[in-house]
Motif scaffolding. Structure first.
Motif, mmCIF file in Angstrom:
data_model
loop_
_atom_site.group_PDB
_atom_site.id
_atom_site.type_symbol
_atom_site.label_atom_id
_atom_site.label_comp_id
_atom_site.label_asym_id
_atom_site.label_seq_id
_atom_site.Cartn_x
_atom_site.Cartn_y
_atom_site.Cartn_z
ATOM 1 N N LEU A 207 23.380 -45.184 -14.808
ATOM 2 C CA LEU A 207 22.463 -46.259 -15.192
ATOM 3 C C LEU A 207 21.013 -45.881 -14.907
ATOM 4 N N GLY A 208 20.777 -45.227 -13.769
ATOM 5 C CA GLY A 208 19.422 -44.851 -13.405
ATOM 6 C C GLY A 208 18.812 -43.784 -14.281
ATOM 7 N N GLU A 242 24.412 -55.362 -20.237
ATOM 8 C CA GLU A 242 24.456 -56.269 -19.090
ATOM 9 C C GLU A 242 24.226 -55.526 -17.783
ATOM 10 N N ARG A 243 24.817 -54.337 -17.656
ATOM 11 C CA ARG A 243 24.636 -53.555 -16.425
ATOM 12 C C ARG A 243 23.181 -53.086 -16.285
ATOM 13 N N LEU A 244 22.567 -52.699 -17.396
ATOM 14 C CA LEU A 244 21.170 -52.276 -17.346
ATOM 15 C C LEU A 244 20.263 -53.440 -16.967
ATOM 16 N N LEU A 245 20.526 -54.622 -17.505
ATOM 17 C CA LEU A 245 19.725 -55.807 -17.186
ATOM 18 C C LEU A 245 19.849 -56.152 -15.705
ATOM 19 N N HIS A 246 21.087 -56.106 -15.205
ATOM 20 C CA HIS A 246 21.314 -56.392 -13.793
ATOM 21 C C HIS A 246 20.608 -55.364 -12.916
ATOM 22 N N ALA A 247 20.704 -54.085 -13.294
ATOM 23 C CA ALA A 247 20.064 -53.025 -12.518
ATOM 24 C C ALA A 247 18.548 -53.172 -12.528
ATOM 25 N N ARG A 249 16.839 -55.939 -12.859
ATOM 26 C CA ARG A 249 16.465 -57.093 -12.028
ATOM 27 C C ARG A 249 16.486 -56.763 -10.544
ATOM 28 N N HIS A 250 17.317 -55.805 -10.172
ATOM 29 C CA HIS A 250 17.445 -55.450 -8.765
ATOM 30 C C HIS A 250 16.754 -54.126 -8.431
ATOM 31 N N GLY A 251 15.906 -53.652 -9.338
ATOM 32 C CA GLY A 251 15.128 -52.454 -9.074
ATOM 33 C C GLY A 251 15.943 -51.197 -8.894
ATOM 34 N N GLN A 252 17.029 -51.064 -9.667
ATOM 35 C CA GLN A 252 17.945 -49.953 -9.489
ATOM 36 C C GLN A 252 17.824 -48.889 -10.574
ATOM 37 N N LEU A 253 16.780 -48.945 -11.386
ATOM 38 C CA LEU A 253 16.677 -47.994 -12.492
ATOM 39 C C LEU A 253 15.781 -46.804 -12.205
ATOM 40 N N ASP A 254 15.246 -46.726 -10.989
ATOM 41 C CA ASP A 254 14.452 -45.571 -10.616
ATOM 42 C C ASP A 254 15.356 -44.544 -9.964
ATOM 43 N N ARG A 255 15.521 -43.385 -10.578
ATOM 44 C CA ARG A 255 16.473 -42.369 -10.117
ATOM 45 C C ARG A 255 16.023 -41.662 -8.830
ATOM 46 N N THR A 256 14.762 -41.849 -8.425
ATOM 47 C CA THR A 256 14.280 -41.034 -7.304
ATOM 48 C C THR A 256 15.011 -41.332 -6.006
ATOM 49 N N GLY A 257 15.566 -42.527 -5.899
ATOM 50 C CA GLY A 257 16.254 -42.853 -4.665
ATOM 51 C C GLY A 257 17.752 -42.734 -4.747
ATOM 52 N N ARG A 258 18.273 -42.227 -5.884
ATOM 53 C CA ARG A 258 19.734 -42.158 -6.037
ATOM 54 C C ARG A 258 20.296 -41.005 -5.243
#
Length: 259
Positions: A207-208, A242-247, A249-258
């Protein structure tokens, strides 16, 4: 020790697993013997119940027995490890991760009895009882990749998307494409909780890693990543959105912290 041993056998070959479980159940030292056909199932079983000992095959797809044993050794109350394999070249490594014995297939009842004696010397005197769920280490944060006789580990956080290739998967990373022997359905089980989504029969995407969704020339949906476009089937399109929208909203789309 009262009550007998509670033992888990792990082997991806059904016949071998059945034979080992049967031998264990016949042993007077064993009160209960359960079987797991793959490392992921074994991890789940260990997480939800206590085992005194785990009898592990070495050569298994994805997470092999040595890697699983290394993970289990990090638990606060790890089970005793015994390896059961058709090959003897892993013996040094097996003892290096703390195994108490190393059995060669086919396993003889008398040799199994010796191994159980070793287990009993290590297991505390109290019988195994039901325990609260155990927090396990992340089993698949990295995957071993064999190249020209060398093993390197590809971290999950490096992977943008995964492509099925028969019984293998291709891991697409900035450093290249890496081939790992594992069905994509198995990897999906391991990595789903870490943000990898099945978007097509042959593809998983992180997702990220998704920068945007695009339409192709035929009107199909593509998940665009920095390493290329990933096809999204109609049956998976809604879930991905839906998963992208949820991510988002919760700031989970920035890969730098994965991881």
């Amino acid at each position: 020790m009262s009550g007998g041993l509670r033992v888990l056998a792990v082997d991806d070959v059904p016949a071998a697993l059945g034979e080992l479980c049967a031998l264990l159940r016949e042993a007077p030292e064993v009160a209960e013997a359960a079987g797991a056909a793959d490392p992921l199932t074994a991890l789940r079983m260990i997480q939800h119940g206590r085992f005194d000992a785990v009898f592990l095959d070495v050569a298994m797809p994805g997470l092999d027995g040595l890697e699983l044993a290394a993970l289990l050794s990090r638990l606060s109350d790890p089970p005793v490890i015994v390896f059961v394999t058709a090959y003897d070249q892993h013996a040094v490594a097996a003892y290096g991760v703390g195994a108490v014995d190393y059995l060669l297939k086919p396993v003889r009842a008398e040799r199994l009895a010796d191994a159980l004696t070793r287990v009993l010397r290590v297991v505390p005197g109290a019988p195994a009882e039901a325990a609260a769920p155990t927090a396990l280490p992340d089993a698949m944060a990295a995957l071993p990749v064999e190249t020209a006789g060398r093993t390197r580990y590809v971290r999950r956080g490096e992977v943008h998307y995964v492509e099925a290739h028969g019984d293998y998967v291709r891991l697409h990373t900035r450093t290249g494409v890496h081939l790992v022997r594992m069905p994509i359905s198995r990897l999906e089980e391991y990595w789903e909780a870490a943000g990898f989504v099945r978007v097509h029969r042959s593809f998983l995407v992180a997702l990220g890693a998704v920068r945007e969704l695009r339409s192709d020339s035929a009107g199909g949906l593509l998940a665009h990543t920095d390493l290329g476009d990933v096809p999204v089937s109609r049956r998976h399109a809604r879930e991905l959105r839906e998963r992208l929208l949820h991510a988002a909203r919760h700031g989970q789309l920035d890969r730098t912290g994965r991881v």
